[in-house]
Motif scaffolding. Structure first.
Motif, PDB file in Angstrom:
ATOM      1  N   MET A 163       0.845  -1.194   0.000  1.00  0.00           N
ATOM      2  CA  MET A 163       0.000   0.000   0.000  1.00  0.00           C
ATOM      3  C   MET A 163       0.879   1.242   0.000  1.00  0.00           C
ATOM      4  N   LEU A 164       0.566   2.173  -0.900  1.00  0.00           N
ATOM      5  CA  LEU A 164       1.315   3.419  -1.019  1.00  0.00           C
ATOM      6  C   LEU A 164       0.787   4.426   0.005  1.00  0.00           C
ATOM      7  N   VAL A 165       1.690   5.072   0.732  1.00  0.00           N
ATOM      8  CA  VAL A 165       1.282   6.032   1.756  1.00  0.00           C
ATOM      9  C   VAL A 165       2.028   7.340   1.579  1.00  0.00           C
ATOM     10  N   ILE A 166       1.431   8.394   2.113  1.00  0.00           N
ATOM     11  CA  ILE A 166       2.107   9.672   2.318  1.00  0.00           C
ATOM     12  C   ILE A 166       2.507   9.687   3.783  1.00  0.00           C
ATOM     13  N   ALA A 167       3.754   9.990   4.058  1.00  0.00           N
ATOM     14  CA  ALA A 167       4.249   9.887   5.428  1.00  0.00           C
ATOM     15  C   ALA A 167       5.105  11.105   5.766  1.00  0.00           C
ATOM     16  N   ASP A 168       5.299  11.304   7.067  1.00  0.00           N
ATOM     17  CA  ASP A 168       6.307  12.245   7.539  1.00  0.00           C
ATOM     18  C   ASP A 168       7.225  11.481   8.491  1.00  0.00           C
ATOM     19  N   GLU A 169       7.964  12.179   9.305  1.00  0.00           N
ATOM     20  CA  GLU A 169       8.924  11.505  10.181  1.00  0.00           C
ATOM     21  C   GLU A 169       8.250  10.620  11.225  1.00  0.00           C
ATOM     22  N   THR A 170       6.993  10.903  11.527  1.00  0.00           N
ATOM     23  CA  THR A 170       6.298  10.134  12.569  1.00  0.00           C
ATOM     24  C   THR A 170       5.638   8.876  12.023  1.00  0.00           C
ATOM     25  N   GLY A 171       5.494   8.795  10.711  1.00  0.00           N
ATOM     26  CA  GLY A 171       4.828   7.643  10.116  1.00  0.00           C
ATOM     27  C   GLY A 171       3.832   8.060   9.056  1.00  0.00           C
ATOM     28  N   ALA A 172       2.971   7.137   8.668  1.00  0.00           N
ATOM     29  CA  ALA A 172       1.989   7.395   7.610  1.00  0.00           C
ATOM     30  C   ALA A 172       0.989   8.456   8.056  1.00  0.00           C
ATOM     31  N   ILE A 173       0.696   9.397   7.145  1.00  0.00           N
ATOM     32  CA  ILE A 173      -0.285  10.450   7.437  1.00  0.00           C
ATOM     33  C   ILE A 173      -1.429  10.444   6.418  1.00  0.00           C
ATOM     34  N   ALA A 174      -1.333   9.603   5.388  1.00  0.00           N
ATOM     35  CA  ALA A 174      -2.415   9.482   4.406  1.00  0.00           C
ATOM     36  C   ALA A 174      -2.213   8.209   3.614  1.00  0.00           C
ATOM     37  N   LEU A 175      -3.321   7.667   3.140  1.00  0.00           N
ATOM     38  CA  LEU A 175      -3.294   6.505   2.261  1.00  0.00           C
ATOM     39  C   LEU A 175      -3.389   7.037   0.843  1.00  0.00           C
ATOM     40  N   ALA A 176      -2.298   6.968   0.093  1.00  0.00           N
ATOM     41  CA  ALA A 176      -2.181   7.645  -1.198  1.00  0.00           C
ATOM     42  C   ALA A 176      -3.313   7.254  -2.147  1.00  0.00           C
ATOM     43  N   GLY A 177      -3.968   8.274  -2.690  1.00  0.00           N
ATOM     44  CA  GLY A 177      -5.018   8.048  -3.668  1.00  0.00           C
ATOM     45  C   GLY A 177      -6.309   7.527  -3.099  1.00  0.00           C
ATOM     46  N   ILE A 178      -6.423   7.433  -1.776  1.00  0.00           N
ATOM     47  CA  ILE A 178      -7.625   6.862  -1.168  1.00  0.00           C
ATOM     48  C   ILE A 178      -8.224   7.804  -0.126  1.00  0.00           C
ATOM     49  N   MET A 179      -7.494   8.071   0.964  1.00  0.00           N
ATOM     50  CA  MET A 179      -8.033   8.909   2.036  1.00  0.00           C
ATOM     51  C   MET A 179      -6.897   9.436   2.895  1.00  0.00           C
ATOM     52  N   GLY A 180      -7.096  10.641   3.411  1.00  0.00           N
ATOM     53  CA  GLY A 180      -6.123  11.255   4.303  1.00  0.00           C
ATOM     54  C   GLY A 180      -6.201  10.688   5.708  1.00  0.00           C
ATOM     55  N   GLY A 181      -5.241  11.064   6.506  1.00  0.00           N
ATOM     56  CA  GLY A 181      -5.190  10.609   7.887  1.00  0.00           C
ATOM     57  C   GLY A 181      -5.722  11.652   8.850  1.00  0.00           C
ATOM     58  N   GLN A 182      -6.171  11.176   9.991  1.00  0.00           N
ATOM     59  CA  GLN A 182      -6.763  12.074  10.990  1.00  0.00           C
ATOM     60  C   GLN A 182      -5.727  12.970  11.645  1.00  0.00           C
ATOM     61  N   SER A 183      -4.488  12.491  11.746  1.00  0.00           N
ATOM     62  CA  SER A 183      -3.464  13.244  12.477  1.00  0.00           C
ATOM     63  C   SER A 183      -3.113  14.568  11.806  1.00  0.00           C
ATOM     64  N   THR A 184      -3.290  14.679  10.483  1.00  0.00           N
ATOM     65  CA  THR A 184      -2.959  15.921   9.778  1.00  0.00           C
ATOM     66  C   THR A 184      -4.185  16.541   9.128  1.00  0.00           C
ATOM     67  N   ALA A 185      -5.362  16.222   9.649  1.00  0.00           N
ATOM     68  CA  ALA A 185      -6.607  16.697   9.042  1.00  0.00           C
ATOM     69  C   ALA A 185      -6.748  18.203   9.183  1.00  0.00           C
ATOM     70  N   VAL A 186      -7.334  18.822   8.170  1.00  0.00           N
ATOM     71  CA  VAL A 186      -7.633  20.251   8.186  1.00  0.00           C
ATOM     72  C   VAL A 186      -8.917  20.467   8.986  1.00  0.00           C
ATOM     73  N   THR A 187      -8.898  21.423   9.906  1.00  0.00           N
ATOM     74  CA  THR A 187     -10.066  21.745  10.726  1.00  0.00           C
ATOM     75  C   THR A 187     -10.414  23.215  10.558  1.00  0.00           C
ATOM     76  N   ASP A 188     -11.461  23.657  11.246  1.00  0.00           N
ATOM     77  CA  ASP A 188     -11.850  25.071  11.181  1.00  0.00           C
ATOM     78  C   ASP A 188     -10.767  25.975  11.747  1.00  0.00           C
ATOM     79  N   ALA A 189      -9.931  25.427  12.618  1.00  0.00           N
ATOM     80  CA  ALA A 189      -8.878  26.241  13.229  1.00  0.00           C
ATOM     81  C   ALA A 189      -7.605  26.291  12.377  1.00  0.00           C
ATOM     82  N   THR A 190      -7.547  25.502  11.304  1.00  0.00           N
ATOM     83  CA  THR A 190      -6.334  25.440  10.477  1.00  0.00           C
ATOM     84  C   THR A 190      -6.134  26.759   9.734  1.00  0.00           C
TER      85      THR A 190
END
Length: 789
Positions: A299-326
């Motif tokens: 499975m292809l992922v988008i990651a940073d130093e902490t680990g996977a932050i999104a599942l490429a081409g499928i869905m983003g991760g909760q840890s880097t989600a955009v919110t109203d405060a972003t």
């Protein structure tokens, strides 16, 4: 794919009505499933501005408002909405207005006059808006007709696409086809080069370049209180998407408009460089929907130093989600190959707009345009951006195909003028160059479904119109089926002639029911079953046939006779590491033995009725004289009414009555008999048949009755008789079985007719008597049988 009629017309101004547009889309192969108005049927509703809000003197939950509706004097309206406030613009139904569920009249509400109604979106038949009064944008003109102000005289069009037409999963893609058919030029969305204001950059490392040939990222800072403009909200709503905030709305809008899925990360939540890589062993990810999934290494992922932050081409991760405060985001726009995405979402029980597109294919040259379009839309809302970081290829090899004139005529049944061929293909964005036999064609980057010459001919057929093609009889080429296929068809015809109906059931079955039928077999579980009750591959055809029989019996069918040919799947693996697949012929019979009639009494089918059908199958395959029915045991079958079908000592099938306890569990309330035979034995080509003439000499019959132990079967007796070899011995037939008075306990008498006939002479009594004496002797020696007096 869902979009609004007006949005499509803004891209390709054909002047067609909604009905004409839908008809043309159907002609193009973009099947229109449904059209729905974007608003309810209402009139007399204007944009009103609330000038004052006062408490109602006689009701705590009501408010008395004055509303400017563009007339000389404001109107007084009693309102119960909790979000009404001074200065807001809201839909205002004047006296005489007709709403989907009410006609507005002057009224007295708890003693206060009310000349109109402030409306919510739901009261106007508009879905997807918040509850309470519809808070309209401030730029609308007070007093203007609401339908005109918001372009509500529109309809949503939903089309169904075949998997190869991923290029039409966008308004631009549909517009290209419409433009090619109508000759109108497509209005590609205007894109301005984004002004670089920020110095911040994004560090991107693509480790899986084959799966992600192109990756673009850009840092964007949002303005305070940035809002999605109403026109964009409306286009999203009319396409079936609700507004989720400016950044998400822009990415969704670009996906619908251009066909390029995008994603936005909260920049403050990303740790270090963005990495595009395959998932690591035992890695997991919590997705935007809150579901935590275990990732496989393919499975292809988008990651940073902490680990996977999104599942490429499928869905983003909760840890880097955009919110109203972003306030700071990283905008991602990438090309993921179908091979890197296909099957992964389904494996995790997901299906997203992004995966739907990437699995089918997205234009590999689209990310750059999509990024510019998204940045332009964000800039209009006051956002500032940094320079776009681009990693990977920005060009692809040309997709070249050849098209021959004779091929067009052969497939379409008509010749097409050279100029028309060039015009139609060029209209679809293809580069066309003439050659001696036809044309060299370069398909555009978004038409990755163009692979062979026939694909180009299909495009011509779409543009010409299937109704305009000549109606010619198809040439019929007779092909002799193989011997095995012929034999299988003969077997099916034989069963149909004996009153059976062919059933076709799923290869997937309910695991619980399968364990009842085959408790000793291990079923193969499906990773993503299409239904909870279809979670295992079948190890026996009986599970599906029992389900089909139950379905029919529950609908007052009194006589069920089904057969099915198909594969059963065993957990053992073949040389290729795949489950063993065994072609099988199976059947189930329940209810009366014969159709209702006056000539004989109705009785329930029994083991021997179905055994006769199985023997007919074996006879058709030339096996009847070689097989034996041997008492056997099976968890699904009655212990005293079960037999294995053996060929030279090898089990090739099973027949038996359904076990009463299983019948009760399967909700089958009448006796049933099942059989199953490995199809390979029935379809194996028999030895070449030789003609044998009819004898003109007398046929002789001799009857004997032998006493044998009860466990001895007629098959054993018949085998012993056949071992007394005489060329003129024809057959032995059992015509009576007796047990009781005159016989010892545990014994029974078998009355057998033996038939003798020679092809060339009349047999003598001495020959027949000698043969009969030898038969009796062998029965005594081998089976301890005694001649009954």
């Amino acid at each position: 794919m869902k979009f609004s009629y007006q949005w499509l017309m803004s891209c390709v101004a054909t002047g067609w009505s909604l009905e004409q547009t839908c008809a043309k889309l159907n002609d193009l192969g973009l099947e229109v499933e449904e059209t729905t108005p974007v608003a309810g049927d209402f009139s007399g509703v204007v944009v009103g501005k609330v000038l004052s809000v006062e408490p109602h003197p006689n009701a705590d939950k009501l408010r008395v408002t004055t509303v400017d509706v563009g007339r000389a004097e404001p109107v007084q309206i009693v309102c119960g909405a909790p979000n009404v406030r001074v200065g807001m613009l809201a839909p205002t139904a004047l006296v005489g207005a007709v709403l989907p569920s009410i006609t507005i009249k002057d009224a007295q509400l708890r003693g206060v006059a009310s000349s109109g109604m402030l409306c919510s979106a739901a009261e106007l038949g508009i879905e997807g808006q918040e509850s309470g009064l519809w808070d309209l944008p401030a730029e609308l003109m007070v007093g203007s007709d609401l339908r005109e102000a918001l372009n509500l005289n529109d309809a949503s069009i939903e089309i169904s696409l075949t998997p190869n037409r991923a290029d039409a999963l966008s308004v631009l893609g549909v517009a290209r086809d419409v433009a090619a058919l109508s000759g109108v030029t497509v209005q590609v969305p205007s894109v301005t080069e984004p002004q670089v204001v920020l110095s911040a950059s994004v560090d991107v490392k693509v480790e899986a370049a084959a799966a992600c040939p192109s990756y673009l990222a850009c840092r964007v800072d949002l303005s305070e209180n940035a809002q999605t403009p109403l026109w964009m909200k409306e286009r999203l709503r009319r396409s079936g998407l609700r507004s989720l905030g400016l950044v998400v709305d822009v990415t969704n809008y670009v996906m619908l408009e251009l066909g390029q899925p995008m994603h936005a990360f909260d920049a403050d939540k990303i740790q270090g460089a963005i990495q595009i890589r395959n998932a690591q062993a035992n890695e997991s990810l919590t997705l935007l929907d809150g579901k935590t999934v275990s990732l496989a290494e393919d499975m292809l992922v988008i990651a940073d130093e902490t680990g996977a932050i999104a599942l490429a081409g499928i869905m983003g991760g909760q840890s880097t989600a955009v919110t109203d405060a972003t306030r700071r985001v990283v905008l991602e726009c990438a090309h993921f190959t179908p091979a890197a995405v296909v099957g992964r979402a389904r494996r995790l029980g997901l299906h997203t707009d992004a995966s739907h597109r990437f699995e089918r294919g997205v234009d590999p040259l689209l990310p750059e345009l999509a990024m510019k379009r998204a940045l332009s839309l964000l800039a209009e809302a006051g956002a500032q951006c940094a320079a776009v970081v681009s990693v990977g290829a920005t060009s692809i090899a040309e997709n070249r195909l050849s098209l021959r004139r004779e091929r067009i005529e052969r497939l379409l049944g008509m010749s097409v003028d050279d100029a028309q061929v060039v015009q139609l293909l060029s209209g679809l964005g293809m580069k066309v160059t003439a050659n001696a036999t036809g044309w060299d064609v370069v398909a555009p980057s978004w038409r990755f479904d163009m692979a062979i010459e026939a694909d180009l001919v299909e495009e011509l057929a779409r543009m010409i119109g299937l109704d305009n093609l000549p109606k010619l009889p198809l040439p019929a080429t007779s092909v002799m089926p193989s011997g095995r296929n012929q034999q299988e068809m003969r077997l099916k015809h034989l069963l149909v002639g004996r009153g059976y109906q062919e059933a076709i059931t799923y290869s997937f079955v309910d695991g619980k029911e399968q364990r009842l039928v085959e408790p000793d077999q291990v079923g193969i579980d499906l990773a993503n079953p299409i239904a909870e009750t279809l979670g295992q591959m079948r190890v026996s055809l009986w599970t599906g046939l029992l389900s089909a029989a139950r379905y029919n019996l529950n609908r007052q069918a009194k006589r069920v006779r089904f057969f099915e040919t198909g594969l059963r799947f065993l957990a053992q693996q073949d040389d290729n590491g795949l489950p063993v697949q065994i072609p099988t012929l199976a059947g189930i019979v329940c209810g009366s033995a014969a159709a209702m009639q006056w000539g004989q009494a109705t009785r329930q089918v029994d083991f021997y009725d179905v055994k006769g059908d199985v023997e007919a199958l074996l006879a058709s395959a030339g096996l009847l004289g070689q097989v034996s029915f041997v008492p056997a045991q099976h968890p699904a079958l009655h212990p005293g009414q079960t037999a294995s079908i053996q060929l030279n000592g090898q089990v090739i099938g099973l027949i038996g009555s359904l076990h009463p306890s299983l019948a009760k569990q399967m909700d089958i309330d009448m006796p049933a008999v099942l059989f199953s035979i490995d199809l390979a034995y029935l379809t194996a080509l028999p030895a070449k048949a030789t003609f044998q003439g009819l004898s003109k000499f007398p046929l002789v019959r001799r009857d004997i009755a032998v006493v044998v132990d009860a466990p001895v079967t007629f098959a054993q007796v018949s085998s012993v008789i056949a071992s007394v070899k005489r060329d003129w011995f024809q057959s032995a037939e059992l015509f009576d079985v007796y047990a009781g008075k005159g016989l010892a306990e545990g014994q029974r008498s078998l009355a057998i007719a033996l038939w003798f006939q020679d092809l060339e002479r009349t047999l003598t009594d001495a020959e027949i008597e000698a043969c009969m004496n030898e038969v009796i002797e062998q029965l005594s020696l081998q089976l301890n049988a005694q001649l009954r007096a």
